[in-house]
Write a protein that holds these residues in place. Structure first.
Motif, PDB file in Angstrom:
ATOM      1  N   VAL A  89       1.404  32.476  43.504  1.00 40.66           N
ATOM      2  CA  VAL A  89       1.555  31.068  43.867  1.00 40.66           C
ATOM      3  C   VAL A  89       2.657  30.425  43.037  1.00 40.66           C
ATOM      4  N   ARG A  90       3.303  29.439  43.638  1.00 43.65           N
ATOM      5  CA  ARG A  90       4.370  28.728  42.949  1.00 43.65           C
ATOM      6  C   ARG A  90       4.011  27.247  42.845  1.00 43.65           C
ATOM      7  N   HIS A  91       4.413  26.630  41.751  1.00 46.00           N
ATOM      8  CA  HIS A  91       4.032  25.246  41.463  1.00 46.00           C
ATOM      9  C   HIS A  91       5.275  24.349  41.500  1.00 46.00           C
ATOM     10  N   TYR A  92       5.113  23.181  42.085  1.00 45.39           N
ATOM     11  CA  TYR A  92       6.230  22.245  42.229  1.00 45.39           C
ATOM     12  C   TYR A  92       5.785  20.831  41.869  1.00 45.39           C
ATOM     13  N   ARG A  93       6.731  20.070  41.331  1.00 40.13           N
ATOM     14  CA  ARG A  93       6.446  18.680  40.957  1.00 40.13           C
ATOM     15  C   ARG A  93       6.760  17.700  42.085  1.00 40.13           C
ATOM     16  N   SER A  94       7.402  18.192  43.120  1.00 38.04           N
ATOM     17  CA  SER A  94       7.732  17.343  44.267  1.00 38.04           C
ATOM     18  C   SER A  94       8.097  18.230  45.449  1.00 38.04           C
ATOM     19  N   PHE A  95       8.120  17.614  46.627  1.00 40.13           N
ATOM     20  CA  PHE A  95       8.526  18.359  47.818  1.00 40.13           C
ATOM     21  C   PHE A  95      10.009  18.716  47.756  1.00 40.13           C
ATOM     22  N   TRP A  96      10.799  17.852  47.143  1.00 40.37           N
ATOM     23  CA  TRP A  96      12.224  18.129  47.036  1.00 40.37           C
ATOM     24  C   TRP A  96      12.510  19.264  46.054  1.00 40.37           C
ATOM     25  N   GLU A  97      11.701  19.375  45.028  1.00 44.70           N
ATOM     26  CA  GLU A  97      11.889  20.503  44.118  1.00 44.70           C
ATOM     27  C   GLU A  97      11.690  21.815  44.876  1.00 44.70           C
ATOM     28  N   ALA A  98      10.700  21.845  45.756  1.00 42.69           N
ATOM     29  CA  ALA A  98      10.466  23.040  46.568  1.00 42.69           C
ATOM     30  C   ALA A  98      11.616  23.282  47.529  1.00 42.69           C
ATOM     31  N   ALA A  99      12.121  22.226  48.155  1.00 41.49           N
ATOM     32  CA  ALA A  99      13.221  22.374  49.113  1.00 41.49           C
ATOM     33  C   ALA A  99      14.484  22.902  48.432  1.00 41.49           C
ATOM     34  N   LEU A 100      14.777  22.390  47.255  1.00 39.35           N
ATOM     35  CA  LEU A 100      15.965  22.846  46.526  1.00 39.35           C
ATOM     36  C   LEU A 100      15.838  24.319  46.130  1.00 39.35           C
ATOM     37  N   GLU A 101      14.642  24.715  45.715  1.00 37.17           N
ATOM     38  CA  GLU A 101      14.430  26.114  45.359  1.00 37.17           C
ATOM     39  C   GLU A 101      14.566  27.004  46.589  1.00 37.17           C
ATOM     40  N   CYS A 102      14.036  26.546  47.697  1.00 35.46           N
ATOM     41  CA  CYS A 102      14.139  27.316  48.938  1.00 35.46           C
ATOM     42  C   CYS A 102      15.605  27.528  49.305  1.00 35.46           C
TER      43      CYS A 102
END
Length: 470
Positions: A422-435
């Motif tokens: 599992v991966r942890h994110y502080r925001s939806f944008w943090e996830a989008a940038l990583e993607c």
């Protein structure tokens, strides 16, 4: 998707519990919506001929249907259907009559999910889930309310499905790689990869960009421009492709895990749209939202992702920009005596500019941030039940032998295993940038591909948010 199957089995066990204790509430309204989303992701994962394009279209209509079947239960929310098409009208509830909106949703999702994936001939789980939910609630309600509610939900789903037939993507699984497509040739133009996700020499869904968008504004977005082709080592084009070439050399195990987490290969997973739909589920489950907001979440995410793929494919097949691998083979590392350069992640069968992962992730982040805030921490569990990824790397070992006249090299294969954690994110944008960044690290997109994708995805999501939901 063991998690989804487990929740399905839990639902069935709760039905039996209800039969023994008729007054016990089994599912909250929110859980009803997320259970159907889980079923959608499960069906997408197991569907033959699965593609991110067709999957994005499916969640667009399913999310919209979910919302329109329950919207009249809320005084705050409004139907958005006439904002999508000024010629389409949906049934409305009869004034003064009682409806049980959970049953309307149940009937609508079952009808539409089966209609979209009937070709799989594996819709038994859909029927079982619909019946389980029906029996859960029907035992506690007047039969006339049950029938009225379910007929309403089916009527909404039928109208939406009929509308979907004219969008350009109907039965898209029949033409994933159209045999009559003539691939253009030229300098810097996309060519099939040496090794990729598909063995076909035809790109996937080359006309998908001609499909109807959900939000009319998204069909009118101007096309962004790709970088100008150049073999000049000082040019932006060359330097961006060289960055991809160099980045592979420094990939750490953490980088590789990120690449695989966001890979979402449609031959093995629910594809990027299913991943985004699951992020919507995570947001809903982590929040105390009512049924209508849960359904609004799926509608916004589904339509944003669907429009993102249409806009992206329009751009991809307008410019037909080559993938990093082909430029690296012809210009950066053209030595025919060396093993050809391959990206870490298997290359998908369509042009590079711009990144589909980036645009759909940004569209998802835009709508989820609007609904749940810009500091929404969450844990992404989309791939937690996947088997570890195993791959092999080759290196040349120098051997010095007394019997040999001179040192020589021999190839050595090393086995690597990457677990899906599992991966942890502080925001939806943090996830989008990583993607988005995962595609550069994977070796299949340039930085420009990703940056433009993120920018376009934000515009697409904003146009979905701009619909008058309230």
């Amino acid at each position: 998707m063991k998690r989804s199957i487990g929740q399905f089995c839990l639902l069935l066990s709760l039905v039996y519990t209800l039969k023994a204790q008729p007054t016990q509430a089994v599912l909250t309204s929110q859980q009803l919506a997320t259970t159907w989303a889980d079923m959608t992701v499960r069906i997408m994962t197991k569907a033959p001929k699965n593609t991110p394009t067709y999957g994005s279209r499916a969640i667009g209509y399913l999310g919209l249907c979910m919302y329109e079947t329950v919207v009249y239960s809320s005084k705050r929310h409004k139907s958005v259907i006439r904002l999508l098409s000024d010629t389409l009208s949906l049934p409305k509830p009869v004034s003064g009559q009682t409806y049980y909106w959970e049953l309307a949703l149940n009937a609508g999702q079952a009808y539409l999910l089966k209609a979209l994936y009937a070709y799989t001939e594996k819709t038994g789980p859909i029927d079982s889930l619909e019946m389980a939910i029906h029996q859960t609630y029907a035992a506690q309600l007047d039969p006339s309310i049950v029938d009225r509610s379910e007929q309403f939900g089916k009527a909404i789903a039928k109208k939406i499905y009929q509308w979907s037939i004219s969008d350009g993507g109907h039965e898209g699984y029949l033409r994933n790689f159209p045999a009559d497509y003539v691939r253009p040739a030229g300098t810097g133009v996309w060519v099939p990869p040496l090794v990729g996700q598909s063995n076909t020499k035809i790109p996937m869904h080359p006309t998908w960009g001609q499909n109807r968008t959900f939000a009319p504004r998204n069909s009118r977005l101007p096309l962004p421009k790709p970088l100008v082709y150049s073999t000049d080592t000082s040019s932006q084009y060359y330097q961006q492709y060289k960055e991809v070439f160099d980045r592979k050399k420094s990939l750490s195990p953490t980088d590789q895990a990120i690449v695989m987490w966001w890979g979402d290969d449609p031959t093995e997973t629910c594809s990027p749209p299913g991943h985004s739909y699951n992020l919507a589920t995570i947001a809903i489950r982590n929040s105390n939202v009512d049924l209508v907001k849960a359904c609004e979440t799926y509608a916004r995410v589904g339509m944003a992702v669907a429009d993102a793929f249409i806009c992206c494919w329009k751009t991809k097949f307008t410019y037909m920009v080559e993938r990093p691998s082909s430029f690296i083979h012809t210009t950066i590392s053209p030595d025919k005596n060396k093993k050809p350069w391959l990206p870490f992640f298997l290359e998908p069968p369509f042009p590079s500019f711009y990144s589909g992962h980036a645009v759909q992730s940004a569209a998802t982040a835009t709508v989820l941030t609007e609904l749940y805030g810009d500091a929404f921490s969450f844990t992404d569990n989309t791939h937690t039940n996947r088997a570890p990824y195993t791959y092999y790397s080759e290196e040349m070992i120098l051997v010095k032998s007394a019997s040999a006249q001179q040192p020589y090299y021999y190839p050595s294969l090393t086995t690597h295993t990457l677990p899906y954690e599992v991966r942890h994110y502080r925001s939806f944008w943090e996830a989008a940038l990583e993607c988005a960044n995962s595609r550069l690290m994977g070796g299949i997109h340039t930085r420009h591909d990703n940056e433009v994708g993120l920018s376009e995805g934000k515009k697409i999501g904003q146009n979905i948010n701009a619909l008058r939901w309230h």
